[in-house]
Motif scaffolding. Structure first.
Motif, short mmCIF file in Angstrom:
data_model
loop_
_atom_site.label_atom_id
_atom_site.label_comp_id
_atom_site.label_asym_id
_atom_site.label_seq_id
_atom_site.Cartn_x
_atom_site.Cartn_y
_atom_site.Cartn_z
N GLN A 1 0.82 -1.22 0.00
CA GLN A 1 0.00 0.00 0.00
C GLN A 1 0.85 1.27 0.00
N LYS A 2 2.16 1.11 0.31
CA LYS A 2 3.07 2.28 0.26
C LYS A 2 3.88 2.28 -1.02
N GLY A 3 3.56 1.37 -1.93
CA GLY A 3 4.27 1.35 -3.20
C GLY A 3 5.30 0.25 -3.33
N GLU A 4 5.39 -0.64 -2.33
CA GLU A 4 6.35 -1.75 -2.42
C GLU A 4 6.01 -2.64 -3.62
N THR A 5 7.03 -2.97 -4.39
CA THR A 5 6.81 -3.80 -5.58
C THR A 5 6.75 -5.28 -5.20
N LEU A 6 6.28 -6.11 -6.14
CA LEU A 6 6.27 -7.56 -5.89
C LEU A 6 7.69 -8.03 -5.62
N TYR A 7 8.64 -7.54 -6.42
CA TYR A 7 10.03 -7.94 -6.24
C TYR A 7 10.48 -7.66 -4.80
N ASP A 8 10.16 -6.45 -4.31
CA ASP A 8 10.63 -6.08 -2.97
C ASP A 8 9.89 -6.85 -1.87
N THR A 9 8.63 -7.20 -2.11
CA THR A 9 7.92 -8.02 -1.12
C THR A 9 8.59 -9.40 -1.02
N VAL A 10 8.90 -9.98 -2.17
CA VAL A 10 9.50 -11.33 -2.17
C VAL A 10 10.93 -11.27 -1.63
N LEU A 11 11.65 -10.21 -2.01
CA LEU A 11 13.02 -10.03 -1.50
C LEU A 11 13.00 -9.97 0.04
N THR A 12 12.00 -9.26 0.58
CA THR A 12 11.87 -9.13 2.04
C THR A 12 11.60 -10.49 2.68
N MET A 13 10.65 -11.23 2.09
CA MET A 13 10.32 -12.56 2.64
C MET A 13 11.55 -13.47 2.61
N SER A 14 12.30 -13.38 1.53
CA SER A 14 13.52 -14.19 1.40
C SER A 14 14.53 -13.78 2.47
N ALA A 15 14.68 -12.48 2.68
CA ALA A 15 15.64 -11.99 3.68
C ALA A 15 15.23 -12.42 5.10
N LEU A 16 13.91 -12.57 5.31
CA LEU A 16 13.43 -12.99 6.64
C LEU A 16 13.65 -14.49 6.86
N GLY A 17 14.02 -15.21 5.81
CA GLY A 17 14.29 -16.64 5.95
C GLY A 17 13.16 -17.54 5.47
N VAL A 18 12.23 -16.96 4.73
CA VAL A 18 11.13 -17.78 4.20
C VAL A 18 11.69 -18.74 3.14
N ASP A 19 11.29 -20.01 3.22
CA ASP A 19 11.80 -21.02 2.28
C ASP A 19 11.03 -21.03 0.97
N VAL A 20 9.71 -20.83 1.06
CA VAL A 20 8.90 -20.93 -0.15
C VAL A 20 7.80 -19.87 -0.14
N ALA A 21 7.68 -19.17 -1.28
CA ALA A 21 6.61 -18.18 -1.45
C ALA A 21 5.66 -18.69 -2.53
N VAL A 22 4.39 -18.88 -2.13
CA VAL A 22 3.35 -19.23 -3.09
C VAL A 22 2.74 -17.90 -3.53
N ILE A 23 2.73 -17.64 -4.82
CA ILE A 23 2.32 -16.31 -5.30
C ILE A 23 1.23 -16.42 -6.34
N ARG A 24 0.18 -15.64 -6.15
CA ARG A 24 -0.82 -15.41 -7.20
C ARG A 24 -0.76 -13.93 -7.55
N HIS A 25 -0.67 -13.67 -8.86
CA HIS A 25 -0.55 -12.29 -9.31
C HIS A 25 -1.23 -12.14 -10.67
N GLY A 26 -1.73 -10.96 -10.95
CA GLY A 26 -2.45 -10.71 -12.21
C GLY A 26 -1.57 -10.64 -13.44
N ASP A 27 -0.26 -10.44 -13.25
CA ASP A 27 0.64 -10.32 -14.42
C ASP A 27 1.12 -11.69 -14.87
N GLU A 28 1.00 -11.95 -16.16
CA GLU A 28 1.51 -13.22 -16.69
C GLU A 28 3.02 -13.28 -16.54
#
Ligand code: CP
Length: 310
Positions: A86-113
């Motif tokens: 909501q503050k303008g964070e991109t998908l890339y930066d959301t996933v980068l953050t999750m990865s940096a937090l130590g998340v092993d797997v991100a399941v993603i649904r997104h409108g862009d092919e």
């Protein structure tokens, strides 16, 4: 791909076409084992998963939640509406953050092919990506649960006749299913409005009138009319009743299906549009089974992804 004791190991799950037949059959087999109560033996004490849904979902989102919890994986909650998106964070930066937090797997649904291309090219993002649906592109986990459901019913795909009916151009489920069903030896047919059909599908099967198909196929796979993917203000020219009569599975049409043939739909169903309300939970329907199988095949996907990280 590495096979250890017939177990599948995957780096990511992005599109169905990227899987070998052996991987597809291994995931189906493992999904069926999980359904019979098989247990997962993790290689680490703790795994983290997050489900990043930027498009609405009930089945995919919640069945990944259940699959993760059944496997004992810690689920990191994410709600795009209350996140820094909501503050303008991109998908890339959301996933980068999750990865940096130590998340092993991100399941993603997104409108862009193919939203995942830039994520897997990143040298910094370390988490595995599972595609929970990319626009009108692919829906590999839905395809695998559909295949598991067909396999439970018929035991094989070779020579099965499968009709994919409805809003095919906008359906990521149809794209994944037509590719893999053809590869596994099924005979694929299409029907529905001409404006939602594309010549490129001819590689996988042929278009036939619905009333001809309904009497001959083993699987009637009905698709949701994807209003959200139609252009703003686009007049589809159909009333609900008009669509149902022309392209839907009416009670009368279903009565003409051959003995043993089944009805499938990825859901959510527009009742009395793609198929008659009374058919959704009827004897020929496998729609509830599809939803249940979604949990087990997603357990198999997560196990393969986490094996890929070991
Ligand atoms: N079939 C499917 O993808 O449903 P959801 O949109 O509810 O996840």
């Amino acid at each position: 791909m590495i096979i250890q004791s017939e177990r599948i190991s995957l780096k990511h799950l992005l599109s169905i076409e990227a899987l070998t037949d052996q991987e597809v059959m291994g995931l189906i087999r493992r999904g069926r084992e999980f359904k019979r109560g098989a247990k997962w033996t993790p290689e680490k004490d703790q795994y983290f998963a997050t489900n990043l849904f930027f498009e609405n979902s009930t089945r995919t989102h919640k069945s990944f939640d259940v699959a993760e919890k059944k496997l004992g994986i810690e689920v990191i909650e994410f709600d795009a509406g209350h996140s820094s998106v909501q503050k303008g964070e991109t998908l890339y930066d959301t996933v980068l953050t999750m990865s940096a937090l130590g998340v092993d797997v991100a399941v993603i649904r997104h409108g862009d092919e193919a939203y995942y291309d830039e994520l897997i090219e990143s040298k910094t993002i370390q988490c595995a990506i599972v595609n929970g649906g990319d626009g009108s592109g692919q829906h590999p986990s839905q395809c695998l649960l559909d295949l598991m459901t067909i396999h439970e019913e018929f035991g094989s795909f070779e020579g099965l006749k499968v009709a994919i009916v409805g809003d095919i151009t906008h359906s990521r489920v149809a794209k994944s299913n037509m590719q893999m069903l053809k590869r596994l030896g099924a005979e694929v047919f299409f029907s529905g409005p001409a404006e939602w059909y594309d010549e490129s599908f001819e590689v996988y099967g042929h278009y036939l009138p619905l009333d001809e198909l309904v009497e001959t196929v083993d699987v009637m796979m009905m698709l949701r009319v994807q209003h959200e993917r139609h252009a703003d203000g686009e007049d589809t020219g159909f009333t609900k009743e008009g669509y149902h009569q022309q392209y839907g599975l009416t009670v009368e049409r279903a009565a003409k299906m051959k003995k043993g043939a089944i009805i499938m739909h990825p859901a959510p169903v527009n009742r009395d549009v793609e198929l008659a309300d009374s058919l959704v939970e009827g004897l020929q329907s496998r729609i509830v089974q599809q939803m249940t199988n979604g949990v087990y095949v997603r357990m198999a996907i997560l196990e393969a992804i986490l094996a890929g990280r070991a």
